[in-house]
Design a protein around this motif. Structure first.
Motif, mmCIF file in Angstrom:
data_model
loop_
_atom_site.group_PDB
_atom_site.id
_atom_site.type_symbol
_atom_site.label_atom_id
_atom_site.label_comp_id
_atom_site.label_asym_id
_atom_site.label_seq_id
_atom_site.Cartn_x
_atom_site.Cartn_y
_atom_site.Cartn_z
ATOM 1 N N ARG A 8 -26.824 53.955 96.040
ATOM 2 C CA ARG A 8 -27.858 53.089 96.859
ATOM 3 C C ARG A 8 -29.137 53.301 96.251
ATOM 4 N NH1 ARG A 8 -30.544 56.243 100.677
ATOM 5 N NH2 ARG A 8 -29.643 58.324 101.032
ATOM 6 N N THR A 9 -29.847 52.239 96.378
ATOM 7 C CA THR A 9 -31.388 52.461 95.826
ATOM 8 C C THR A 9 -32.195 52.973 96.913
ATOM 9 O OG1 THR A 9 -31.858 50.220 96.879
ATOM 10 C CG2 THR A 9 -30.979 50.278 94.574
ATOM 11 N N GLY A 10 -33.521 53.659 96.254
ATOM 12 C CA GLY A 10 -34.459 54.306 97.205
ATOM 13 C C GLY A 10 -35.407 55.245 96.392
ATOM 14 N N ASP A 11 -35.681 56.536 97.300
ATOM 15 C CA ASP A 11 -36.534 57.292 96.478
ATOM 16 C C ASP A 11 -35.608 58.371 95.689
ATOM 17 O OD1 ASP A 11 -35.534 59.046 98.281
ATOM 18 O OD2 ASP A 11 -37.251 58.950 99.716
ATOM 19 N N LEU A 12 -36.175 59.434 95.146
ATOM 20 C CA LEU A 12 -35.431 60.559 94.382
ATOM 21 C C LEU A 12 -34.371 61.208 95.113
ATOM 22 C CD1 LEU A 12 -38.740 62.053 92.941
ATOM 23 C CD2 LEU A 12 -37.081 60.827 91.605
ATOM 24 N N SER A 13 -34.252 60.901 96.365
ATOM 25 C CA SER A 13 -33.158 61.413 97.064
ATOM 26 C C SER A 13 -31.908 60.908 96.911
ATOM 27 C CB SER A 13 -33.429 61.804 98.676
ATOM 28 O OG SER A 13 -33.708 60.306 99.264
ATOM 29 N N VAL A 14 -31.959 59.689 96.445
ATOM 30 C CA VAL A 14 -30.594 59.124 96.311
ATOM 31 C C VAL A 14 -30.142 59.428 95.024
ATOM 32 C CG1 VAL A 14 -31.596 57.052 97.852
ATOM 33 C CG2 VAL A 14 -31.671 56.760 95.048
ATOM 34 N N LEU A 15 -30.596 60.051 94.200
ATOM 35 C CA LEU A 15 -29.881 60.640 93.199
ATOM 36 C C LEU A 15 -28.513 61.511 93.388
ATOM 37 C CD1 LEU A 15 -32.754 61.260 90.650
ATOM 38 C CD2 LEU A 15 -31.364 59.437 90.308
ATOM 39 N N GLU A 16 -27.619 61.291 92.534
ATOM 40 C CA GLU A 16 -26.484 62.268 92.795
ATOM 41 C C GLU A 16 -25.516 62.306 91.944
ATOM 42 O OE1 GLU A 16 -24.500 59.733 96.041
ATOM 43 O OE2 GLU A 16 -23.500 58.032 94.415
ATOM 44 N N GLN A 17 -24.716 63.308 91.676
ATOM 45 C CA GLN A 17 -23.869 63.825 90.517
ATOM 46 C C GLN A 17 -22.262 63.049 91.117
ATOM 47 O OE1 GLN A 17 -23.661 67.488 88.336
ATOM 48 N NE2 GLN A 17 -21.558 67.369 88.997
ATOM 49 N N ARG A 18 -21.836 62.240 90.177
ATOM 50 C CA ARG A 18 -20.438 61.609 90.398
ATOM 51 C C ARG A 18 -19.406 62.344 89.338
ATOM 52 N NH1 ARG A 18 -21.069 55.913 89.579
ATOM 53 N NH2 ARG A 18 -19.424 55.718 90.891
ATOM 54 N N SER A 19 -18.231 62.599 89.760
ATOM 55 C CA SER A 19 -17.069 62.670 88.918
ATOM 56 C C SER A 19 -16.466 61.334 88.567
ATOM 57 C CB SER A 19 -16.296 63.537 89.680
ATOM 58 O OG SER A 19 -15.183 64.143 88.958
ATOM 59 N N LEU A 20 -16.399 61.078 87.162
ATOM 60 C CA LEU A 20 -15.746 59.616 86.984
ATOM 61 C C LEU A 20 -14.767 60.055 85.940
ATOM 62 C CD1 LEU A 20 -18.955 57.730 86.338
ATOM 63 C CD2 LEU A 20 -17.548 57.555 88.436
ATOM 64 N N PRO A 21 -13.839 59.235 85.605
ATOM 65 C CA PRO A 21 -12.763 59.376 84.669
ATOM 66 C C PRO A 21 -13.506 58.901 83.244
ATOM 67 C CG PRO A 21 -12.353 57.279 85.842
ATOM 68 C CD PRO A 21 -13.373 58.128 86.559
ATOM 69 N N VAL A 22 -13.144 59.697 82.238
ATOM 70 C CA VAL A 22 -13.647 59.383 80.957
ATOM 71 C C VAL A 22 -13.171 57.972 80.452
ATOM 72 C CG1 VAL A 22 -13.496 60.113 78.440
ATOM 73 C CG2 VAL A 22 -13.588 61.815 79.984
ATOM 74 N N PRO A 23 -14.268 57.223 80.251
ATOM 75 C CA PRO A 23 -13.928 55.802 79.820
ATOM 76 C C PRO A 23 -13.103 55.767 78.562
ATOM 77 C CG PRO A 23 -16.067 56.522 79.411
ATOM 78 C CD PRO A 23 -15.695 57.393 80.179
ATOM 79 N N VAL A 24 -12.131 54.554 78.413
ATOM 80 C CA VAL A 24 -11.406 54.212 77.447
ATOM 81 C C VAL A 24 -12.148 53.094 76.764
ATOM 82 C CG1 VAL A 24 -9.301 53.717 76.535
ATOM 83 C CG2 VAL A 24 -9.450 55.371 78.496
ATOM 84 N N PRO A 25 -12.256 53.132 75.511
ATOM 85 C CA PRO A 25 -13.034 51.990 74.768
ATOM 86 C C PRO A 25 -12.136 51.109 74.706
ATOM 87 C CG PRO A 25 -12.495 53.866 73.208
ATOM 88 C CD PRO A 25 -12.252 54.394 74.460
ATOM 89 N N GLN A 26 -12.500 49.720 74.968
ATOM 90 C CA GLN A 26 -11.765 48.617 74.827
ATOM 91 C C GLN A 26 -11.982 47.927 73.436
ATOM 92 O OE1 GLN A 26 -9.259 47.779 77.112
ATOM 93 N NE2 GLN A 26 -10.104 50.081 77.698
#
Length: 307
Positions: A8-26
């Protein structure tokens, strides 16, 4: 993989670490393992919502690292191989792995490290499109008489060392930037203004610009410039352009051409790199970097050490 962004957008508090799958190049895509990522004002615009983008979003616009996978098609044409050092102008760069269109990836020349590439890429290419806007004046080495605006004596020294001919301290309440420009130009104004501040300096731009001059607005540090009637330009036959880097390095040929020019300037020592600070690849690190860049106390590039 770890990535840093927002849901979500907002002040500095909205920054977060996310765990994502390593992308596969198309097809026509390159996957790089990110070593360094550059920090830029646009990251704060996206985080705040000034630039609206689909959410959730991984932040970051420039990445430098090594090729770890190549998609089919243009990415596998033999110009890149696994392990090559590359830089990419692409969204989602605050991540351990970044997938980018082949058209946005440049191979680094011998002797240029990934840290240097992350330091130079976005600002260097932006500087190039700045002097491509008419009239073609951006850097002192091109022969321009440069009037710089600064807020501290330390920044003044750096600007002078970088080639500025005249310097105006806009933080001095007794000084009017517009009046100083008028004095320095004997009332004629300047041929070109490159304005990354935005709203707060917009009206003065029209006071300082010369007849038939060009105002290049390229940033929103103080907020977006207000809407204006085209008739405003008629008083001095002024031209206004609002370029974005993405439309200058839109094709692979453009990206490689301008990057090659930038890397040549670095190799010839016509441009020098200055890193203000390295930040940790963490929410806290990125938060501090965004706070610092928005606070206008920095005097060089901010970079995140990803790996």
């Amino acid at each position: 993989m770890r990535a840093i962004g927002i849901s979500r957008t907002g002040d500095l508090s909205v920054l977060e670490q996310r765990s994502l799958p390593v992308p596969v190049p198309q097809a026509d895509e390159v996957l790089l393992k990110c070593e360094w990522a550059g920090v830029n004002f646009i990251d704060t615009y996206q985080r705040s919502g000034l630039y609206a983008l689909p959410l959730p979003l991984t932040l970051g616009q420039e990445s430098a690292g090594r090729v770890v996978a190549l998609g089919e098609g243009e990415a596998s044409d033999g110009t890149l191989k696994l392990g090559d050092k590359v830089a990419a102008y692409v969204g989602g760069s605050f991540a351990e792995y970044v997938v980018a269109p082949r058209s946005k990836v440049v191979k680094l020349p011998e002797g240029l490290e990934t840290r240097d590439a992350a330091t130079a890429l976005l600002q260097g290419l932006t500087g190039e499109f700045g002097y491509l806007c008419p009239p073609r004046r951006m850097a002192s080495y091109l022969g321009a008489t440069v009037i710089g605006t600064v807020s501290t004596a330390a920044k003044a020294s750096l600007a002078q060392a970088a080639g500025a001919t005249h310097l105006i301290n806009y933080a001095d309440a007794s000084v009017s930037v517009a009046d100083e420009v008028a004095r320095l130009t004997h009332g004629a104004g300047v041929a070109a203004i490159f304005d990354g501040v935005g709203k707060d300096t917009w009206e003065d731009d029209f006071k300082m610009i010369a007849r038939k001059g060009t105002i290049v607005t390229f940033g929103n540090a103080s907020g977006a410039v207000p809407a204006f009637a085209p008739l405003k330009l008629a008083a001095k036959n002024v031209k206004v352009c609002r370029p974005t880097l993405g439309n200058y390095v839109y094709t692979r040929e453009e990206t490689e051409r301008y990057a090659a020019e930038l890397f040549a300037l670095l190799a010839q020592h016509k441009l020098t790199l200055r890193v203000h600070q390295e930040y940790a690849f963490s929410v806290e690190g990125v938060r501090q970097a965004q706070e610092d860049i928005a606070g206008r106390g920095t005097t060089g590039k901010l970079i995140v050490k990803v790996a």
